[in-house]
Design a protein around this motif. Structure first.
Motif, short mmCIF file in Angstrom:
data_model
loop_
_atom_site.label_atom_id
_atom_site.label_comp_id
_atom_site.label_asym_id
_atom_site.label_seq_id
_atom_site.Cartn_x
_atom_site.Cartn_y
_atom_site.Cartn_z
N ASN A 97 -3.23 -68.95 -48.48
CA ASN A 97 -2.95 -69.62 -49.83
C ASN A 97 -3.77 -69.32 -50.79
OD1 ASN A 97 -4.93 -71.57 -48.78
ND2 ASN A 97 -3.93 -73.35 -49.50
N ASP A 98 -3.89 -70.02 -51.89
CA ASP A 98 -5.09 -69.63 -52.99
C ASP A 98 -6.54 -69.85 -52.56
OD1 ASP A 98 -3.00 -68.88 -54.38
OD2 ASP A 98 -2.87 -70.32 -56.03
N ALA A 99 -6.74 -70.58 -51.56
CA ALA A 99 -8.10 -70.96 -51.02
C ALA A 99 -8.77 -69.75 -50.53
CB ALA A 99 -8.00 -71.86 -49.75
N ASN A 100 -7.99 -68.51 -50.43
CA ASN A 100 -8.75 -67.37 -50.00
C ASN A 100 -8.90 -66.56 -51.12
OD1 ASN A 100 -6.37 -65.62 -50.88
ND2 ASN A 100 -5.54 -65.63 -48.83
N LEU A 101 -8.70 -66.83 -52.29
CA LEU A 101 -8.95 -66.07 -53.43
C LEU A 101 -10.23 -65.69 -53.69
CD1 LEU A 101 -6.11 -67.18 -56.04
CD2 LEU A 101 -6.25 -65.28 -54.64
N SER A 102 -11.19 -66.70 -53.85
CA SER A 102 -12.74 -66.77 -53.74
C SER A 102 -13.20 -65.58 -52.80
CB SER A 102 -13.44 -68.12 -53.76
OG SER A 102 -13.43 -68.41 -52.20
N LEU A 103 -12.62 -65.61 -51.56
CA LEU A 103 -13.24 -64.67 -50.47
C LEU A 103 -12.54 -63.21 -50.87
CD1 LEU A 103 -14.26 -63.81 -47.75
CD2 LEU A 103 -11.98 -64.20 -46.89
N GLY A 104 -11.18 -63.10 -51.47
CA GLY A 104 -10.93 -61.80 -51.84
C GLY A 104 -11.79 -61.25 -53.17
N GLN A 105 -12.20 -62.21 -53.97
CA GLN A 105 -13.21 -61.95 -55.12
C GLN A 105 -14.59 -61.09 -54.65
OE1 GLN A 105 -11.57 -65.09 -58.20
NE2 GLN A 105 -13.57 -65.27 -57.36
N TYR A 106 -14.98 -62.13 -53.58
CA TYR A 106 -16.26 -61.76 -53.03
C TYR A 106 -16.24 -60.30 -52.31
CZ TYR A 106 -20.93 -62.64 -50.65
OH TYR A 106 -21.80 -62.20 -49.98
N ILE A 107 -15.16 -59.91 -51.40
CA ILE A 107 -14.95 -58.75 -51.28
C ILE A 107 -15.01 -57.61 -51.96
CG2 ILE A 107 -13.83 -57.36 -49.40
CD1 ILE A 107 -13.22 -60.15 -47.57
N SER A 108 -14.16 -57.82 -52.70
CA SER A 108 -13.97 -56.79 -53.83
C SER A 108 -14.96 -56.21 -54.20
CB SER A 108 -12.74 -57.18 -54.84
OG SER A 108 -11.50 -57.46 -54.42
N TYR A 109 -15.93 -57.29 -54.88
CA TYR A 109 -17.17 -57.05 -55.44
C TYR A 109 -18.10 -56.58 -54.67
CZ TYR A 109 -21.30 -57.89 -58.35
OH TYR A 109 -22.75 -57.32 -58.55
N SER A 110 -18.27 -57.03 -53.48
CA SER A 110 -19.56 -56.57 -52.65
C SER A 110 -19.16 -55.47 -51.55
CB SER A 110 -19.80 -57.92 -51.75
OG SER A 110 -18.91 -58.47 -50.93
N LYS A 111 -17.84 -55.42 -51.21
CA LYS A 111 -17.26 -54.52 -50.11
C LYS A 111 -17.94 -55.11 -48.95
CE LYS A 111 -15.79 -52.09 -53.34
NZ LYS A 111 -14.49 -52.32 -53.84
N TYR A 112 -18.06 -56.20 -48.65
CA TYR A 112 -18.33 -57.15 -47.40
C TYR A 112 -17.26 -56.88 -46.44
CZ TYR A 112 -20.24 -60.75 -44.54
OH TYR A 112 -20.36 -61.45 -43.42
N LYS A 113 -17.93 -56.31 -45.19
CA LYS A 113 -17.07 -56.11 -43.94
C LYS A 113 -17.15 -57.38 -43.18
CE LYS A 113 -16.34 -51.96 -45.20
NZ LYS A 113 -15.12 -51.46 -45.82
N ALA A 161 -8.89 -74.80 -54.91
CA ALA A 161 -10.06 -74.15 -55.14
C ALA A 161 -11.14 -74.03 -53.99
CB ALA A 161 -10.82 -74.92 -56.40
N SER A 162 -11.76 -72.82 -54.01
CA SER A 162 -12.72 -72.53 -53.00
C SER A 162 -14.00 -71.70 -53.43
CB SER A 162 -12.32 -71.73 -51.82
OG SER A 162 -11.81 -70.59 -52.36
N VAL A 163 -14.85 -71.70 -52.73
CA VAL A 163 -16.24 -70.82 -53.08
C VAL A 163 -16.29 -70.05 -51.70
CG1 VAL A 163 -17.24 -72.27 -54.93
CG2 VAL A 163 -17.89 -72.45 -52.29
N THR A 164 -16.94 -68.71 -51.83
CA THR A 164 -17.28 -67.97 -50.99
C THR A 164 -18.93 -67.34 -51.23
OG1 THR A 164 -15.14 -67.17 -50.38
CG2 THR A 164 -16.83 -65.66 -49.73
N PHE A 165 -19.65 -67.46 -50.32
CA PHE A 165 -21.09 -67.01 -50.40
C PHE A 165 -21.54 -66.49 -49.02
CE2 PHE A 165 -20.90 -71.56 -49.82
CZ PHE A 165 -22.03 -71.69 -49.00
N VAL A 166 -22.97 -66.09 -49.09
CA VAL A 166 -23.37 -65.80 -47.79
C VAL A 166 -24.60 -66.78 -47.80
CG1 VAL A 166 -24.94 -64.18 -46.51
CG2 VAL A 166 -22.98 -63.25 -47.48
N ASP A 167 -24.75 -67.71 -46.64
CA ASP A 167 -25.66 -68.84 -46.61
C ASP A 167 -26.99 -68.04 -46.34
OD1 ASP A 167 -25.74 -68.48 -43.95
OD2 ASP A 167 -24.65 -70.12 -43.55
N ARG A 168 -28.13 -69.08 -46.26
CA ARG A 168 -29.54 -68.77 -45.94
C ARG A 168 -29.69 -68.28 -44.66
NH1 ARG A 168 -29.18 -74.36 -46.69
NH2 ARG A 168 -29.73 -75.65 -45.03
N GLY A 169 -28.77 -68.31 -43.74
CA GLY A 169 -28.84 -67.92 -42.46
C GLY A 169 -28.19 -66.38 -42.44
N GLY A 170 -27.62 -66.00 -43.51
CA GLY A 170 -27.03 -64.86 -43.61
C GLY A 170 -25.49 -64.61 -42.91
#
Length: 357
Positions: free
Chosen positions: A321-337, A22-31
């Motif tokens: 591995n599956d630890a990258n799935l939260s990142l994939g979700q985040y990029i799919s939704y946000s189009k983050y580069k 399991a994992s989480v992906t986010f942009v922290d308070r410093g961007g």
């Protein structure tokens, strides 16, 4: 969308994957983009976040650990979360998160296991055109459980995809339950996520037995027609009968054990190249390999050598591995580069302040 508005909005979005690794992906308070692996916080190998795994799996945790993890993430996000992108969570998990993030936080279900492997790996590769191969023990897709997928991506858009109905990851790892030399600790005896790495290491001590290749091919391809998680033991029983070896927990020792593992590695590699190599060559593109099976460095080495022979490159992300799935979700939704290396964007050193200068 202006950069300021984008950063402001996405700093309030949290992506979480709740099953093993399991994992989480986010942009922290410093961007800064952050990817936190739950096992680092829980101190449980391959830790599973969701409550559904607490009883049956030793990789499970508890509400106290889950809660403290979300508290930590919330603080690092600056204390405000409006939207949670999620997969593999229960209503109980979401209720616990509402108690920490606030009752008004919204949840959006993200569906597509291999899609998020693909998005994550492709985004980190830096390639514009690539074929992406996602191979593991399977995960939920839009049409049920999907075991492996092949994508062609150009300028961030998927122009071709195909599904392959062979479980590479499960059968490879299940063999560990038969091998006496492998220690499982207090985890599940058959479905144990630490087996695969140990088996790959052991394969170098054995030899490929030609008379076992056909039986292992049937085992991987499941020509027995057995389905469901409960089928694992049955498939192992059929395999042992085919090969004329003992069936049971930790019953294989010595040359039989080493040769079984070496022959399994050989079949694993042969099936991979039988399934994917022609399409890779036809695509005339660099390759991104993702999914749990991308961690098999023996396969990766052979794939890299073949690609070098046709003037192409191989990229395997730091978290395939599956630890990258939260990142994939985040990029799919946000189009983050993704811009630059993100290897060290995980959880920091908790006791860094204790180090002397």
């Amino acid at each position: 969308m202006c950069v300021f508005y984008y950063i402001f909005v996405m700093k309030k979005v949290l992506s979480i994957y709740g099953c093993h690794d399991a994992s989480v992906t986010f942009v922290d308070r410093g961007g800064r983009l952050r990817i936190y692996e739950y096992e680092r916080h829980a101190k449980v190998r391959n830790a599973m976040y969701s409550e559904r795994h607490d009883v049956q799996w030793k990789e499970g945790t508890n509400d106290s650990v889950r809660g403290s993890f979300i508290e930590r993430v919330k603080a690092d996000m600056g204390g405000s979360v409006d939207l949670v992108l999620h997969s593999m969570l229960t209503e109980g998990d979401m209720q616990l998160m509402r108690g920490i993030l606030g009752k008004d936080v919204q949840f959006k279900f993200m569906d597509g296991h291999h899609e998020y492997h693909m998005v994550s790996g492709y985004s980190m590769s830096g390639y514009d055109r690539a074929c992406v191969v996602s191979v593991d023990g399977g995960g939920p897709g839009r049409n049920g459980i999907e075991y492996s997928k092949f994508y062609i991506v150009e300028s961030g858009e998927v122009v071709y995809e195909d599904v392959y109905d062979i479980d590479f990851g499960g059968p490879y790892g299940w063999l560990g339950s038969l091998i006496d030399d492998i220690v499982h600790g207090d985890r599940h005896r058959v479905v144990n996520l630490v087996y695969s790495g140990k088996l790959m290491g052991m394969s170098g001590y054995g030899r490929v037995r030609e008379e076992w290749v056909e039986g292992l091919m049937r085992y991987y391809c499941n020509t027995y027609g057995i389905v469901g998680v409960s089928s694992i033991v049955e498939r192992l029983m059929f395999l042992c009968k085919d090969l004329g070896i003992k069936f049971g927990y930790k019953v294989l020792v010595g040359h039989d054990a080493y040769d079984l593992v070496a022959t399994s590695q050989y079949v694993f590699e042969q099936l991979f190249f039988d399934m994917y190599w022609d399409n890779i060559v036809k695509s005339d593109m660099d390759v991104v390999l993702v999914g749990g099976c991308a961690m098999n460095i023996l396969l990766a080495q052979k794939l890299r050598e073949r690609l070098e022979g046709i003037g192409r490159r191989l990229y395997i992300p730091c978290i395939p591995n599956d630890a990258n799935l939260s990142l994939g979700q985040y990029i799919s939704y946000s189009k983050y580069k993704i811009d630059g290396d993100i290897v060290y964007n995980g959880i920091g050193i908790d006791d860094l302040d204790m180090l002397t200068e």
